[in-house]
Write an enzyme that holds these catalytic residues in place. Sequence first.
Site, PDB file in Angstrom:
ATOM      1  N   LYS A 111     -10.356  -0.004  -2.614  1.00 51.61           N
ATOM      2  CA  LYS A 111     -10.371  -0.173  -0.973  1.00 51.61           C
ATOM      3  C   LYS A 111     -10.622   1.228  -0.285  1.00 51.61           C
ATOM      4  CE  LYS A 111      -6.984  -1.265   2.667  1.00 51.61           C
ATOM      5  NZ  LYS A 111      -5.616  -1.837   2.877  1.00 51.61           N
ATOM      6  N   ASP A 166       1.132  -1.149   0.059  1.00 58.97           N
ATOM      7  CA  ASP A 166       0.143  -0.127  -0.085  1.00 58.97           C
ATOM      8  C   ASP A 166       0.821   1.321   0.067  1.00 58.97           C
ATOM      9  OD1 ASP A 166      -1.761  -2.079   0.521  1.00 58.97           O
ATOM     10  OD2 ASP A 166      -3.088  -0.795   1.904  1.00 58.97           O
ATOM     11  N   LYS A 225      -6.925   3.546  -3.389  1.00 59.81           N
ATOM     12  CA  LYS A 225      -7.576   3.384  -2.103  1.00 59.81           C
ATOM     13  C   LYS A 225      -7.638   4.716  -1.471  1.00 59.81           C
ATOM     14  CE  LYS A 225      -5.366   1.849   2.541  1.00 59.81           C
ATOM     15  NZ  LYS A 225      -4.178   1.184   3.028  1.00 59.81           N
TER      16      LYS A 225
END
Length: 329
Positions: free
Chosen positions: A265, A166, A229
């Site tokens: 996400k 991430d 995300k």
Amino acid sequence: METQSLERTAHLPQVTEPRNPGMELDLDWVRAVQANTSAIERRAATLPGRRSVKKDHQAAWLLKAITLIDLTTLSGDDTVGRVRRLCAKARQPVAPALLEALGMGPITTGAVCVYHDMIETAVEALKGTGIPVAAVSTGFPAGLSPFHLRVAEIGESVAAGAEEIDIVISRRHVLTGDWQALYDEMKAFRAACGHAHVKAILATGELGSLRNVARASLVCMMAGADFIKTSTGKESVNATLPVSLVMIRAIREYYDRTGYRVGYKPAGGISKAKDALVYLALIKDELGDRWLQPDLFRFGASSLLGDIERQLEHHVTGAYSAGYRHPMG
């Protein structure tokens, strides 16, 4: 040929999906992207009341939500013991007796997300389960460390066993409209990840406008992001329904044009089971059932799991249990 095949195809445990290879930066497409904020906010405001699932159907959706959670601990006081307990929770997120009462077999969460220092511990604790370890990287959460160190950090985490990375983008590239710089940065991060999936954290609460969110989403996908995300969870504003609507419509447009599916996400601020149901309904409405799988949708949350457990126990017993009966570890 074998190396090329690994690069083109995602090999996460859940589903094998052709991986987004990215494309050349199309500035005409990026600059054409707009966002009607008032219309987006009106649509988002209707979402909680548009879909309602009850009883067995609600329980089924909540069980699905559990399999989509990135169970996360990102605290300065993380310890080996805490991470091991979190991994145990990921392996068995719901009490076996409760699953048996619901007619379900064993389930797991989608992944466990930790800082780099805890990757080795998480990998060992999850060995043989098929649950991937995700690591936050690139100077998380601000992303302001020297660029070469951010790239090196990715390599270190992949070498340690992380299957998902991430990353955080440089918000200044978005705020100044330097789309080439954002594209180049994201492309370098994707290359450093190699076989590991890369989730691009936009930190949407710091991007200034929904139009910026839409354009940043598109640029990151063009540069090869496997997921986009919302947040680090450390900003003052994290995942919201208007931001989610903008991002998943960018995903849909990218898929329509390229044929490649990119995951989504939402992270930060999703702590109630009823909120999870709204997000799942939004994904189903806007992207379809294929996106309701762990390789294309995740919740960045931990406290969410506890509330889902309480709702499932209420469904089975008719009584709510105390929160302390459903600890994270």
